[in-house]
Write an enzyme that holds these catalytic residues in place. Structure first.
Site, mmCIF file in Angstrom:
data_model
loop_
_atom_site.group_PDB
_atom_site.id
_atom_site.type_symbol
_atom_site.label_atom_id
_atom_site.label_comp_id
_atom_site.label_asym_id
_atom_site.label_seq_id
_atom_site.Cartn_x
_atom_site.Cartn_y
_atom_site.Cartn_z
ATOM 1 N N CYS A 1 47.266 -7.060 61.615
ATOM 2 C CA CYS A 1 48.675 -7.265 61.823
ATOM 3 C C CYS A 1 48.806 -7.552 63.360
ATOM 4 O O CYS A 1 48.359 -6.865 63.996
ATOM 5 C CB CYS A 1 49.505 -6.028 61.518
ATOM 6 S SG CYS A 1 49.563 -5.501 59.646
ATOM 7 N N ARG B 1 44.727 -11.712 63.549
ATOM 8 C CA ARG B 1 44.902 -10.409 63.289
ATOM 9 C C ARG B 1 45.172 -10.155 61.854
ATOM 10 O O ARG B 1 44.920 -8.972 61.265
ATOM 11 C CB ARG B 1 45.757 -9.724 64.323
ATOM 12 C CG ARG B 1 45.524 -9.781 65.736
ATOM 13 C CD ARG B 1 46.640 -9.165 66.478
ATOM 14 N NE ARG B 1 46.715 -7.762 66.252
ATOM 15 C CZ ARG B 1 45.953 -6.973 67.145
ATOM 16 N NH1 ARG B 1 45.225 -7.378 67.908
ATOM 17 N NH2 ARG B 1 46.108 -5.639 66.903
ATOM 18 N N TRP C 1 48.210 -8.114 57.739
ATOM 19 C CA TRP C 1 46.731 -7.659 57.040
ATOM 20 C C TRP C 1 47.047 -6.616 56.108
ATOM 21 O O TRP C 1 47.345 -5.371 56.627
ATOM 22 C CB TRP C 1 45.594 -7.631 57.980
ATOM 23 C CG TRP C 1 44.395 -7.384 57.483
ATOM 24 C CD1 TRP C 1 43.456 -8.339 57.096
ATOM 25 C CD2 TRP C 1 43.606 -6.359 57.040
ATOM 26 N NE1 TRP C 1 42.336 -7.848 56.724
ATOM 27 C CE2 TRP C 1 42.528 -6.623 56.554
ATOM 28 C CE3 TRP C 1 44.102 -4.909 57.185
ATOM 29 C CZ2 TRP C 1 41.525 -5.685 56.203
ATOM 30 C CZ3 TRP C 1 43.118 -3.982 56.531
ATOM 31 C CH2 TRP C 1 41.881 -4.289 56.095
ATOM 32 N N ASN D 1 52.341 -2.262 62.863
ATOM 33 C CA ASN D 1 50.761 -2.283 62.541
ATOM 34 C C ASN D 1 50.100 -1.176 62.612
ATOM 35 O O ASN D 1 50.331 -0.212 63.414
ATOM 36 C CB ASN D 1 50.151 -3.171 63.787
ATOM 37 C CG ASN D 1 48.837 -3.253 63.854
ATOM 38 O OD1 ASN D 1 48.131 -3.161 62.786
ATOM 39 N ND2 ASN D 1 48.190 -3.255 64.992
ATOM 40 N N GLY D 2 49.297 -0.805 61.551
ATOM 41 C CA GLY D 2 48.858 0.494 61.198
ATOM 42 C C GLY D 2 49.232 1.259 59.907
ATOM 43 O O GLY D 2 49.617 0.477 58.988
ATOM 44 N N GLU E 1 23.005 -10.188 61.594
ATOM 45 C CA GLU E 1 23.711 -11.125 62.167
ATOM 46 C C GLU E 1 24.077 -12.318 61.481
ATOM 47 O O GLU E 1 25.134 -12.655 61.203
ATOM 48 C CB GLU E 1 23.904 -11.260 63.703
ATOM 49 C CG GLU E 1 24.674 -11.979 64.343
ATOM 50 C CD GLU E 1 26.381 -11.480 63.848
ATOM 51 O OE1 GLU E 1 26.507 -10.474 63.634
ATOM 52 O OE2 GLU E 1 27.400 -12.079 64.332
ATOM 53 N N LYS F 1 27.420 -13.385 59.256
ATOM 54 C CA LYS F 1 28.134 -14.634 59.473
ATOM 55 C C LYS F 1 28.378 -15.197 58.269
ATOM 56 O O LYS F 1 29.395 -16.078 57.986
ATOM 57 C CB LYS F 1 27.465 -15.557 60.445
ATOM 58 C CG LYS F 1 27.360 -14.962 61.910
ATOM 59 C CD LYS F 1 28.682 -15.163 62.805
ATOM 60 C CE LYS F 1 29.729 -13.964 62.682
ATOM 61 N NZ LYS F 1 29.411 -12.847 63.387
ATOM 62 N N GLU G 1 30.781 -13.629 55.988
ATOM 63 C CA GLU G 1 32.150 -13.794 56.563
ATOM 64 C C GLU G 1 32.809 -15.040 56.095
ATOM 65 O O GLU G 1 34.211 -15.036 55.802
ATOM 66 C CB GLU G 1 32.342 -13.580 57.762
ATOM 67 C CG GLU G 1 31.882 -12.044 58.297
ATOM 68 C CD GLU G 1 31.916 -11.828 59.859
ATOM 69 O OE1 GLU G 1 32.551 -10.819 60.127
ATOM 70 O OE2 GLU G 1 31.310 -12.515 60.610
ATOM 71 N N HIS H 1 9.293 -4.730 49.656
ATOM 72 C CA HIS H 1 9.947 -3.293 49.074
ATOM 73 C C HIS H 1 11.086 -3.531 48.207
ATOM 74 O O HIS H 1 11.967 -2.782 48.015
ATOM 75 C CB HIS H 1 10.087 -2.422 50.081
ATOM 76 C CG HIS H 1 8.777 -2.159 50.720
ATOM 77 N ND1 HIS H 1 7.790 -1.454 50.143
ATOM 78 C CD2 HIS H 1 8.197 -2.331 52.074
ATOM 79 C CE1 HIS H 1 6.723 -1.257 50.884
ATOM 80 N NE2 HIS H 1 6.977 -1.989 52.212
ATOM 81 N N LYS I 1 40.501 -9.971 62.662
ATOM 82 C CA LYS I 1 39.790 -9.855 63.883
ATOM 83 C C LYS I 1 39.713 -8.427 64.475
ATOM 84 O O LYS I 1 38.804 -8.022 65.046
ATOM 85 C CB LYS I 1 40.395 -10.879 64.806
ATOM 86 C CG LYS I 1 39.644 -10.953 66.053
ATOM 87 C CD LYS I 1 38.368 -11.990 66.158
ATOM 88 C CE LYS I 1 37.635 -12.272 67.240
ATOM 89 N NZ LYS I 1 36.371 -12.173 66.922
#
Ligand code: G6P
Length: 613
Positions: free
Chosen positions: A2, A27, A73, A99-100, A486, A490, A493, A509, A608
């Site tokens: 947000c 955001r 968000w 926001n929160g 990583e 990527k 995402e 395994h 983000k």
């Protein structure tokens, strides 16, 4: 998680709010809205991106020189026009953006319903604006005092901004665990979740402290108080060191691509003034400040989330390998709730691009309470983590806008390499010759990253070959195991393809069962130690007909012969390989996402900066 922007001053608020919301869109981008005060309050909200809101608002009354805006968000309530912020009080006099999460919102909502309040949305935010309205009804007080009293009844995390029709040039803003910045201009004020919507208007800002409430009113001085105790605080005005060009795409199609290409520069910026191969030193100010705590530490515990956690894993290899200090790497969200054993002989290191991730912040607070030295490796200057820690180092990568982190990752790894080298030198766990070799090579990394960028077309071609595979496996050993994690993150995402990162030897395994002729396996094979083992791992994949994409060192022959595709990167010292080997993986996920028609900079469901649990 947000984005909030607000303005009061002599100019028209709407264009400032819309531009600000676009800057904050990273955001959250489920819905967006603005409220403009001009006699009455006009609120416009739309599901989707800020551009949807702009289209919707066109032709409507957009006058008013005080206003608030929000890009969402979603947490409580689906993303739609009704749940979008701003939310209004029942009498329509107040509007609020948030926001929160208000954790006790259902209790408050029930109580308010009994007092006759009705609610339109499913959000926790609407409850808060009704609570403020209710308190205002009971007692005639200035807006800031009514908001402050309401917030003492709230449990949860928030950054809020409120305006009142009856106090048309005033904005009240408050925060607990979510960031807010106040911009101070000529007879005008700005409030935002970060400095990006403010920087083009003024360079003078105040970062609101945790648990503080601010009142800005045209022609008046900024007032700050504590929410709980109503104590006046003296504002600390800082000068922003951010350039507007850093917030633009600069000719690239996406911020992510721009940020990938910025890495030679951002890595060099991170090293500037901190290392000299000519004079044979590495120096990190934050470490020097706390040197004895570092040198006498029983262990270093790293807390982080997402990509930053992967940097932490690389740090574990670096610090243990070079400085011989035991390192543990923890997901901040797990660490904070598992009653960890920590004492004042521990150093707890938080790695965070934004400096605002709620779990990382809470993990640090816990470590601080237990007496550990808390140290921050942060990109965002002035952020909550940067302000909470005893000492720290900025990575100086500049604003990172693409939701998928790239230049912040390599900045973090560069900084952690400097940290490992500086501790190793001070502890005497590294030979002078090896130290000199590593720092000489480290200074060459920006140039070598530049060279890796030349693989872009080849990587794009490979992306075209594998873009339709539903799964991908990323493998690596040693320093390149976290790089495999990583690379897989990527891809997930931004292209929504399932991918897993694995230590190459662990493949047998489990994941080996998934390998067939449709499975792309991306193997980073730049290790010098255990090289033969990697060759065997690649053989194992090929024996099951997997499609091998190998990242190898220039001139490598053996793996190149068996792999389906090879991407060559320059040779370097083994501890530095992640800084080079991650680049083709970033490019690969970027191209696959573009080819699959995904919005690279704003992938679905992600944000983000995650300022909620
Ligand atoms: C979000 C972002 C990731 C990031 C993670 C941790 O999930 O989308 O890119 O790695 O948060 O964020 P931080 O700001 O603490 O590094």
């Amino acid at each position: 998680m947000c984005g909030i922007v607000a303005y009061t001053g002599p100019k028209k608020a709407y264009p400032i709010l819309i531009k600000g919301l676009k800057r904050l869109e990273y955001r959250g981008y489920d819905s967006a809205g603005v409220a403009l005060l001009n006699g009455d309050i006009h609120t416009y909200k739309r599901k989707g991106k800020v551009s949807e809101l702009e289209g919707f608002a066109e032709g409507k009354d957009l006058s008013g020189s005080t206003g608030i805006g929000h890009t969402r968000w979603a947490t409580h309530g689906k993303p739609d026009n009704i749940n979008a912020h701003p939310h209004r009080s029942g009498d329509g006099d107040l509007v609020l953006v948030h926001n929160g999460i208000i954790e006790n919102y259902s209790v408050l909502k029930e109580a308010l319903k009994k007092q006759g309040h009705t609610f339109e949305s499913e959000t926790d935010t609407e409850v808060l604006v009704h609570l403020i309205e209710e308190i205002k009804k009971q007692e005639e007080l200035p807006l800031e005092e009514v908001v402050r009293i309401a917030l003492t009844k709230v449990i949860g995390a928030y950054a809020i901004v409120v305006i009142d029709k009856n106090e048309p040039t005033k904005i009240v803003a408050a925060r607990k665990q979510s960031p807010l910045v106040i911009g101070i201009g000529e007879n005008e004020y700005f409030v935002a979740s970060d400095a990006t919507p403010i920087v083009e208007h003024t360079k003078h800002v105040v970062y609101l402290g945790d648990g503080e409430i601010a009142t800005v009113e045209r022609g008046e001085e900024l007032q700050i108080k504590t929410i709980q105790d109503n104590e006046t605080q003296i504002p600390f005005v800082q000068k922003l060191d951010m350039q507007i060009e850093q917030l633009e795409k600069g000719g690239y199609d996406y911020f992510m691509l721009k940020e990938i290409h910025e890495q030679p520069k951002t890595i060099a910026d991170c090293m500037r003034g901190r290392v000299s191969s000519e004079d044979g030193w590495v120096l990190l100010g934050g470490i020097e400040e706390q040197l004895s705590r570092f040198l006498n530490a029983n262990r270093i515990i790293i807390v982080a989330c997402g990509t930053s956690w992967h940097s932490g894993l690389i740090a574990e290899y670096l610090i243990e390998d070079l400085a011989r200090i035991p390192v543990e790497v923890e997901y901040a969200s797990e660490f904070r709730y598992r009653n960890p054993i920590i004492d004042n002989k521990d150093v707890v290191l938080a790695i965070s691009q934004s400096g605002e991730t709620a779990d990382t912040l809470a993990a640090l607070e816990l470590a601080k309470d237990k007496g550990a030295l808390i140290y921050g490796i942060v990109n965002s200057v002035g952020s909550s983590i940067a302000r909470l820690t005893d000492a720290g180092s900025y990575i100086h990568a500049g604003p990172e806008i693409g939701v998928a982190s790239t230049k912040a990752f390599t900045g973090q790894v560069t900084l952690l390499t400097l940290m490992a080298l500086s501790l190793a030198k001070k502890k005497g766990t590294i030979s002078d010759e090896y130290f000199q070799r590593l720092i000489t090579e480290l200074e060459k990394i920006p140039g070598k990253v530049e060279q890796v960028m030349k693989t872009n077309e080849q990587v794009q071609y490979i992306a075209g070959e594998i873009k339709d595979a539903p799964n991908a496996l990323y493998l690596g050993r040693g320093y390149n195991f976290p790089v495999a994690l990583e690379g897989a993150l990527k891809l997930k995402e931004i292209s929504y393809l399932h991918a897993e990162g694995y230590p190459a030897a662990e493949m047998k395994h489990g994941p080996i069962a998934l390998i067939d002729e449709n499975m792309p396996v991306i193997v980073t094979c730049t290790n010098k130690s255990a090289y033969e083992k990697i060759v065997s791992n690649v053989q194992e994949v090929k024996a099951r007909k997997g499609i091998v994409i190998a990242i190898v060192t220039e001139g490598e022959k053996e793996i190149s012969r068996i792999a389906d595709y090879t991407i060559e990167i320059p040779d370097t010292e083994e501890p530095l390989t992640p800084l080079l080997s991650v680049i083709p993986l970033q490019l690969l996920s970027y191209h696959i996402a573009v080819m699959r028609g995904c919005n690279v900079d704003q992938p679905r469901n992600l944000a983000k900066s995650v300022t909620v649990e």
